[in-house]
Design a protein around this motif. Structure first.
Motif, short mmCIF file in Angstrom:
data_model
loop_
_atom_site.label_atom_id
_atom_site.label_comp_id
_atom_site.label_asym_id
_atom_site.label_seq_id
_atom_site.Cartn_x
_atom_site.Cartn_y
_atom_site.Cartn_z
N SER A 62 41.60 44.58 52.90
CA SER A 62 41.64 43.77 54.11
C SER A 62 43.07 43.34 54.41
O SER A 62 43.51 43.38 55.56
N SER B 249 36.97 42.16 57.80
CA SER B 249 36.36 43.22 56.98
C SER B 249 34.90 42.92 56.71
O SER B 249 34.03 43.76 56.89
N MET B 250 34.66 41.71 56.24
CA MET B 250 33.30 41.38 55.82
C MET B 250 32.32 41.44 56.99
O MET B 250 31.14 41.67 56.79
N GLU C 111 32.63 48.23 53.41
CA GLU C 111 32.59 47.27 52.29
C GLU C 111 31.53 47.70 51.27
O GLU C 111 31.78 47.70 50.07
N SER D 293 29.73 35.29 52.79
CA SER D 293 29.42 36.57 53.44
C SER D 293 28.07 37.06 52.97
O SER D 293 27.58 36.65 51.91
N ALA E 168 30.09 36.76 58.27
CA ALA E 168 31.10 36.08 57.46
C ALA E 168 31.35 34.71 58.06
O ALA E 168 31.59 34.60 59.27
N ILE F 282 38.08 45.04 48.23
CA ILE F 282 38.06 44.41 49.56
C ILE F 282 39.24 43.48 49.84
O ILE F 282 39.78 43.52 50.94
N LEU G 98 39.95 39.04 55.59
CA LEU G 98 38.65 39.22 54.91
C LEU G 98 37.49 39.00 55.88
O LEU G 98 36.48 39.72 55.81
#
Lengths: 433, 308
Positions: B98, A187-188, B79, A425, A368, B94, A184
């Motif tokens: 991910s 991604s964030m 995102e 985030s 993040a 998400i 995560l």
């Protein structure tokens, strides 16, 4: 030879998964490297040049690719569970079921019996084996296999396997960062090729390595630190990062990133500091590799390469990552701003750190922040809102559950990690001035 | 959307130009994708916004409407795109996205096969992960849906990384030209077990596989089919819990006014026994889990092609 190669090479880093995760060992392959499995010292030489994903079996002190179908925990199946007529009503745990003694087994071994032959003998001499259900017969076989014919699965050391291995065996070293949480964060923070990612990594270099892996030799990951001594980045060495990728991992003290354009005099001083730092950095590497070895006995995670391959040629060494960022690169970062920010710094005050680093981010850049505790993130989020520095603010906590999937026996796994950390985030916005 | 185009790279000097894709942020749960174009306007509950006011402003700017309402203009990311894209199907969010990318070990340069394309939510993140040199080949049996996805990838600037094909992967399998070339295969199909033999054929040695299924019966059948070709078969469920944060002001009682927080106002109250109690207000930042959350998205089953 690099992170995408499907076959190992001399000097390559591997993750050895012994008996379905009972033991996880990071090793660097060399003809001289040895690993103790059970009470045998096995050479890792046969692993060189083999494909990742190969299962090796220990016979005597020799590791050789396992032949045919290898028993594995996820392959226990009976398919007839509903018509199973056997049950455990007649099984009594009185230690008399097995007629083979320890001496018998030792004698078999001396005569050169292979692990699988010993297992067959144990089954043949078990008074209760036939009365067990097919499922528990399989379980019995697996238990004996672990002891008499241990198997070693050679895995690729990538962000996922490294994070999972540490989380399982030595979580405090990576700040209890679970693999779904790590995924995560990446991604964030929109980690993508050609980005310049600012990182504060106090979790052993796991984030730095994972980001570098995603950048694939483009952009930069700037591993920044407070004060004069950089934080440990040992885990980066476990990844098989190519030189191209290692070059993209740079270190910089936060003070250098925040300072205005320097005068010639300051640059001079700065160079002095730089020398001191690279020294302390080397010292740190030396001390942590000792620490790694001590993990071997306690936690099963280690870099045996560090212990066993000392007299190995330079070609076997992992390429050096984490050079100090040159002033030109820092100037470029200051001019353009970083594409995003990831923080995993449990020992630093979250809000003041974020407040200071935020101006280094390009406008509309995502960030993040990982923390094991909720309160520092809640405070940070509240302050970011008050100061109108960011929008889209959210604190998330991932939840991960694994399942056993078997014919008529599907259910969540009995053991699960109940906590993988929190993430704050958001997206930086232009300052209103 | 991605930084692989240096001209579109986020920086202090990057401003919005005519034709740029912009994420208009109204509130946390209300965003919209808009292509900035000179003569256009955006009308919402905050008023009328002229695109011409946006052009030349940096991403991350706050812009005002004729009646004084405001929105923020953000640079698109995968995102944000997942939150604004038009839903032609159920999409992946998400947490699942991910985890899929991490578990499939997708890195720049990988070749990834996906089916179905659906609304392209996962595809966008797959493209980011394989950029700049890798490629995502995604297939959907619904021609119109594939076309819309293609248009979306054009709009988000991903067309050089993603190819959309129209094909019934359950019925026909992946095209033979990909045999032994894929680093990873992802399936989001109603009967994934039908496509598993083909997925195995497409993968490189030690290649990774993932199937997303909402129902446990699908997982059951998929796992049975996987055992022939795959090892390391693991099934997960991943969810997110979000938190609400607010500053609470709470009254605190104490017997005397001295010793209280000097700057905070104290109130004097008479108690039943005639003595006086003093109260002051203390403020604390508090966090609690949000009351509602997604309870289930789907099961993610991962596997690795057996090494022969």
């Amino acid at each position: 030879m690099s992170e995408t190669s499907r076959v190992t090479w001399e000097g390559c880093s591997v993750l050895l998964d012994i008996n379905d995760g009972d033991r996880l060992v990071f090793a660097r392959l060399s003809p001289a490297a040895k690993l103790k499995i059970g009470n045998k010292n096995c050479s890792l030489q046969p692993l060189i040049g083999s494909p990742f994903g190969t299962v090796f079996q220990v016979d005597g002190t020799v590791l050789s690719p396992a032949q045919g179908n290898v028993n594995s925990a996820d392959e226990i199946k009976d398919g007839q569970v509903n018509v199973e007529s056997r049950d455990n009503r007649a099984l009594v745990d009185n230690n008399t079921a097995q007629s083979l003694t320890g001496e018998d087994i030792e004698a078999m071994r001396k005569q050169g019996a292979k692990g699988n032959e010993i297992i067959e003998a144990l089954i043949a001499n078990s008074a209760t084996f036939d009365k067990k259900t097919a499922f528990s017969q399989e379980k019995y076989r697996l238990k004996k296999q672990k002891k008499y014919a241990p198997k070693v699965l050679m895995r690729r050391p990538v962000a996922r396997s490294i994070c999972e291995a540490y989380f399982k065996k030595y979580p405090s070293k990576i700040g209890f960062l679970r693999v779904d949480t790590l995924s995560l964060l990446l991604s964030m923070a929109n980690v993508s090729s050609n980005s310049d990612i600012l990182v504060v990594d106090m979790v052993g270099g796991l984030i730095t390595g994972a980001v570098a892996e995603r950048l694939g030799g483009t952009g930069f990951v700037c591993n920044s630190y407070l004060g004069k001594a950089p934080y440990s980045m040992d885990i980066v060495r476990i990844f098989n990062l190519s030189d191209e990728i290692c070059k993209r991992i740079l270190r910089s003290p936060i003070s250098d990133l925040l300072s205005q354009k320097e005068t010639a005099e300051q640059i001079l001083q700065h160079d002095d500091v730089c020398n001191v730092e690279s020294q302390s950095n080397d010292q740190m590497c030396a001390s942590t590799s000792i620490e790694e070895i001590s993990h071997l006995s306690e936690n099963g995670i280690s870099d045996p390469g560090a212990k066993n391959t000392e007299p190995v040629t330079k070609a076997c060494k992992a390429p050096k990552a984490g050079e100090k960022a040159q002033q030109e690169v820092i100037d470029l970062w200051k001019k353009n701003g970083f594409s995003s920010l990831i923080i995993a710094a449990p020992e630093l005050d979250t809000w003041t750190l974020v407040r200071d680093l935020m101006p280094l981010l390009a406008n509309s850049a995502p960030f993040a922040i990982y923390h094991q505790y909720l309160q520092p993130l809640a405070n940070c989020m509240h302050n970011l809102q008050l100061e109108k520095m960011a929008i889209g603010l959210q604190i998330s906590e991932p939840w991960l559950r694994e399942y056993q999937v078997l014919p008529s026996r599907t259910h969540p796994c009995m053991q699960m990690s109940a906590f993988g950390g929190y993430i704050l985030s958001g997206t930086k916005i232009c300052s209103s001035s | 959307m991605l930084a692989c185009d240096p001209a579109k790279r986020l920086s202090f000097n990057q401003t919005i130009s005519n034709g740029d894709l912009v994420i208009v942020y109204e509130k946390h749960d209300s965003m919209k994708a808009v292509t900035a174009s000179e003569g256009s306007i955006l009308q919402n509950r905050y008023g009328v916004f002229k695109h011409s006011d946006w052009i030349g402003k940096p991403f991350g700017s706050k812009v005002f409407s004729s009646k004084g309402g405001f929105v923020y203009l953000l640079a698109p990311t995968p995102e944000l795109w997942t939150l604004v894209l038009s839903h032609r199907t159920q999409i992946l969010y998400i947490a699942d996205i991910s985890f899929v990318i991490m578990h499939l070990e997708i890195v720049p340069g990988c070749l990834v096969l996906e089916s179905g394309t659906g609304s392209g939510s996962l595809t966008t993140s797959l493209a980011r992960a394989v950029a700049p040199k890798g490629h995502v080949y995604t297939f959907d049996f619904h021609e119109q849906r594939a076309g819309s996805a293609r248009d979306d990838f054009e709009r988000t600037g991903l067309s050089s990384l993603v190819s959309v094909g129209v094909r019934d992967i359950q019925g026909e399998g992946f095209p033979d030209e990909f045999t032994g070339t894929a680093d990873s295969v992802f399936l989001d199909l109603p009967q994934p077990w039908l496509a598993i033999p083909s997925a195995a054929k497409m993968l490189k040695q030690d290649g990774t596989f993932c199937s997303f299924s909402p129902c446990v019966e699908q997982v059951q059948r998929s796992c049975e089919a996987l055992r022939t070709y795959f090892t390391d078969i693991r099934t997960f469920e991943v969810l997110l819990r979000t938190y609400e944060v607010r500053e609470g002001k709470m009254e605190s009682l104490h017997e005397e006014s001295n010793g209280s927080n000097g700057s905070l106002p104290s109130k004097r109250r008479q108690c039943s026994d005639g003595n006086y109690m003093f109260s002051s207000t203390i403020s604390t930042v508090m966090a609690k889990p949000s009351g509602e959350a997604r309870g289930h998205t789907g099961y993610l089953t991962f596997a690795r092609l057996k090494c022969l």
